[in-house]
Design a protein around this motif. Structure first.
Motif, PDB file in Angstrom:
ATOM      1  N   ASN A  84     -41.999   0.422 -21.337  1.00 20.77           N
ATOM      2  CA  ASN A  84     -40.874   1.328 -21.610  1.00 20.77           C
ATOM      3  C   ASN A  84     -39.945   0.843 -22.721  1.00 20.77           C
ATOM      4  N   THR A  85     -40.401  -0.107 -23.516  1.00 12.49           N
ATOM      5  CA  THR A  85     -39.634  -0.579 -24.661  1.00 12.49           C
ATOM      6  C   THR A  85     -40.447  -0.326 -25.928  1.00 12.49           C
ATOM      7  N   THR A  86     -39.764   0.120 -26.976  1.00 14.65           N
ATOM      8  CA  THR A  86     -40.434   0.472 -28.218  1.00 14.65           C
ATOM      9  C   THR A  86     -40.267  -0.638 -29.247  1.00 14.65           C
ATOM     10  N   TYR A  87     -41.396  -1.083 -29.794  1.00  9.63           N
ATOM     11  CA  TYR A  87     -41.395  -2.189 -30.753  1.00  9.63           C
ATOM     12  C   TYR A  87     -42.059  -1.750 -32.057  1.00  9.63           C
ATOM     13  N   THR A  88     -41.718  -2.436 -33.127  1.00 10.41           N
ATOM     14  CA  THR A  88     -42.496  -2.399 -34.358  1.00 10.41           C
ATOM     15  C   THR A  88     -42.928  -3.827 -34.657  1.00 10.41           C
ATOM     16  N   TRP A  89     -43.634  -4.037 -35.770  1.00  8.39           N
ATOM     17  CA  TRP A  89     -44.181  -5.360 -36.077  1.00  8.39           C
ATOM     18  C   TRP A  89     -44.229  -5.558 -37.585  1.00  8.39           C
ATOM     19  N   LYS A  90     -44.287  -6.829 -37.976  1.00  9.07           N
ATOM     20  CA  LYS A  90     -44.346  -7.165 -39.405  1.00  9.07           C
ATOM     21  C   LYS A  90     -45.785  -7.274 -39.906  1.00  9.07           C
ATOM     22  N   ARG A  91     -46.643  -7.875 -39.089  1.00  9.78           N
ATOM     23  CA  ARG A  91     -48.037  -8.089 -39.485  1.00  9.78           C
ATOM     24  C   ARG A  91     -48.936  -7.843 -38.279  1.00  9.78           C
ATOM     25  N   TYR A  92     -50.234  -7.820 -38.518  1.00 10.09           N
ATOM     26  CA  TYR A  92     -51.188  -7.623 -37.422  1.00 10.09           C
ATOM     27  C   TYR A  92     -52.481  -8.344 -37.764  1.00 10.09           C
ATOM     28  N   SER A  93     -53.281  -8.584 -36.749  1.00  8.41           N
ATOM     29  CA  SER A  93     -54.636  -9.100 -36.955  1.00  8.41           C
ATOM     30  C   SER A  93     -55.574  -8.376 -36.002  1.00  8.41           C
ATOM     31  N   ILE A  94     -56.832  -8.289 -36.413  1.00 11.73           N
ATOM     32  CA  ILE A  94     -57.871  -7.631 -35.618  1.00 11.73           C
ATOM     33  C   ILE A  94     -59.096  -8.535 -35.635  1.00 11.73           C
ATOM     34  N   ASP A  95     -59.613  -8.882 -34.458  1.00 14.51           N
ATOM     35  CA  ASP A  95     -60.855  -9.656 -34.433  1.00 14.51           C
ATOM     36  C   ASP A  95     -61.808  -9.062 -33.397  1.00 14.51           C
ATOM     37  N   ASP A  96     -63.066  -9.497 -33.434  1.00 10.73           N
ATOM     38  CA  ASP A  96     -64.103  -8.947 -32.554  1.00 10.73           C
ATOM     39  C   ASP A  96     -64.557  -9.958 -31.506  1.00 10.73           C
ATOM     40  N   ILE A  97     -63.681 -10.886 -31.127  1.00 14.24           N
ATOM     41  CA  ILE A  97     -64.012 -11.848 -30.077  1.00 14.24           C
ATOM     42  C   ILE A  97     -63.938 -11.155 -28.719  1.00 14.24           C
ATOM     43  N   ARG A  98     -64.991 -11.243 -27.940  1.00 14.63           N
ATOM     44  CA  ARG A  98     -65.036 -10.568 -26.642  1.00 14.63           C
ATOM     45  C   ARG A  98     -64.056 -11.217 -25.666  1.00 14.63           C
ATOM     46  N   ASN A  99     -63.457 -10.403 -24.791  1.00 16.59           N
ATOM     47  CA  ASN A  99     -62.436 -10.858 -23.857  1.00 16.59           C
ATOM     48  C   ASN A  99     -62.825 -10.571 -22.413  1.00 16.59           C
ATOM     49  N   GLU A 100     -62.355 -11.408 -21.527  1.00 17.30           N
ATOM     50  CA  GLU A 100     -62.428 -11.129 -20.096  1.00 17.30           C
ATOM     51  C   GLU A 100     -61.073 -10.665 -19.558  1.00 17.30           C
ATOM     52  N   ASN A 101     -59.987 -11.168 -20.121  1.00 13.36           N
ATOM     53  CA  ASN A 101     -58.632 -10.814 -19.659  1.00 13.36           C
ATOM     54  C   ASN A 101     -58.127  -9.602 -20.437  1.00 13.36           C
ATOM     55  N   ILE A 102     -58.670  -8.439 -20.080  1.00 12.41           N
ATOM     56  CA  ILE A 102     -58.309  -7.211 -20.784  1.00 12.41           C
ATOM     57  C   ILE A 102     -56.903  -6.785 -20.370  1.00 12.41           C
ATOM     58  N   GLY A 103     -56.087  -6.397 -21.373  1.00 10.30           N
ATOM     59  CA  GLY A 103     -54.738  -5.938 -21.079  1.00 10.30           C
ATOM     60  C   GLY A 103     -53.803  -6.186 -22.242  1.00 10.30           C
ATOM     61  N   ILE A 104     -52.511  -5.910 -22.018  1.00  5.19           N
ATOM     62  CA  ILE A 104     -51.479  -6.061 -23.042  1.00  5.19           C
ATOM     63  C   ILE A 104     -50.508  -7.134 -22.586  1.00  5.19           C
TER      64      ILE A 104
END
Length: 283
Positions: free
Chosen positions: A235-255
């Motif tokens: 329920n809080t709105t954020y913006t960001w300065k930079r981002y990264s995207i990778d394809d490493i598989r995860n087990e702990n899915i979530g935010i």
């Protein structure tokens, strides 16, 4: 039609390239859009050509008052030509558009091409008529969209293709050898400068592919064209300065929010929104 003079209207490297090429064949003037930051390197490159920095009204007055048969090239030009200019019998206008019209007409076409998930876009040189991004096609070339392309990198590739194709366009127009292909752009498809993909909001329910497309389409580098994008977490709105995207598989899915980062773990990869702050654009 044989022409007496060429006027190139627009901005950036494409304006420079087109004006220099045109000046090899006919007297040429260059008009830079007034809202574009001053570019001393551009002005030096065009030092042998009459150069003007004009707002829309003064640009149209300048074209209107030009004598003889005038060929106008619109090269990264944001001014729409009014009907009285388009319909003047002594004026022919050719426009560059960074998309394969009739797809992605209007503003920020490179961003929309990424957002909608295509694997290619391209450039269109076309005659201008009374409608936006319409008229007869002169030339089109395809440009691939890579999985890593941002709006900035794709725009650069489209500009390069515009430069490479211009000599062929100029030759066809000056020699009256254009095979005219009609455009039928639907006005409902035209994107305005105020239109933003998903209204600028990162949807936490997207899969990683759609999320990646959103981040990359909003990324114009040092020259942002959209308001800062936002995300709503807890329920809080954020913006960001930079981002990264990778394809490493995860087990702990979530935010997760850690320090000043938002970490979004998908099964097939991770997105990190870096240096977050509270967003004023939504929520």
């Amino acid at each position: 039609m044989k022409f007496d003079k060429i006027i190139v209207v627009g901005s950036s490297r494409l304006l420079k390239h087109c004006a220099l090429e045109c000046n090899r064949y006919l007297p040429t003037d260059a008009i830079e859009n007034a809202h574009v930051p001053d570019n001393k390197a551009l002005q030096r490159a065009l030092s042998d050509i009459p150069f003007h920095k004009l707002n829309k009204n003064d640009t149209m007055d300048y074209i209107d008052r030009s004598d003889g048969r005038i060929l106008v090239f619109s090269a990264l030009n944001t001014y729409l030509f009014p009907r009285y200019i388009v319909n003047k019998k002594n004026i022919t206008i050719v426009n560059f558009h960074p998309a394969l019209l009739p797809k992605y007409p209007g503003r920020n076409s490179e961003a929309w091409a990424i957002y909608e998930g295509g694997n290619e876009t391209g450039i269109t040189w076309h005659y201008i008529d009374e409608n936006v991004d319409n008229g007869f096609i002169i030339l089109q070339h395809k440009v691939s969209i890579e999985k890593t392309d941002t709006a900035a990198s794709l725009f650069s590739k489209l500009m390069e293709e515009g430069e490479k194709s211009f000599s062929a366009v100029l030759s066809q127009v000056l020699n009256d050898t254009v095979v005219k292909i009609p455009l039928n752009t639907d006005p409902a498809d035209i994107k305005l400068s105020r239109d933003v993909p998903n209204n600028g909001l990162f949807d936490v329910n997207w899969d990683i592919d759609q999320a990646s497309r959103f981040l990359r389409c909003m990324d114009f580098g040092v020259c942002p064209q959209f308001p800062a994008p936002c995300i709503i977490v807890n329920n809080t709105t954020y913006t960001w300065k930079r981002y990264s995207i990778d394809d490493i598989r995860n087990e702990n899915i979530g935010i997760y929010i850690r320090n000043d980062n938002i970490i979004i773990n998908y099964e097939s990869g991770t997105i990190v929104l870096k240096k977050i702050s509270y967003c004023d654009n939504g929520g």
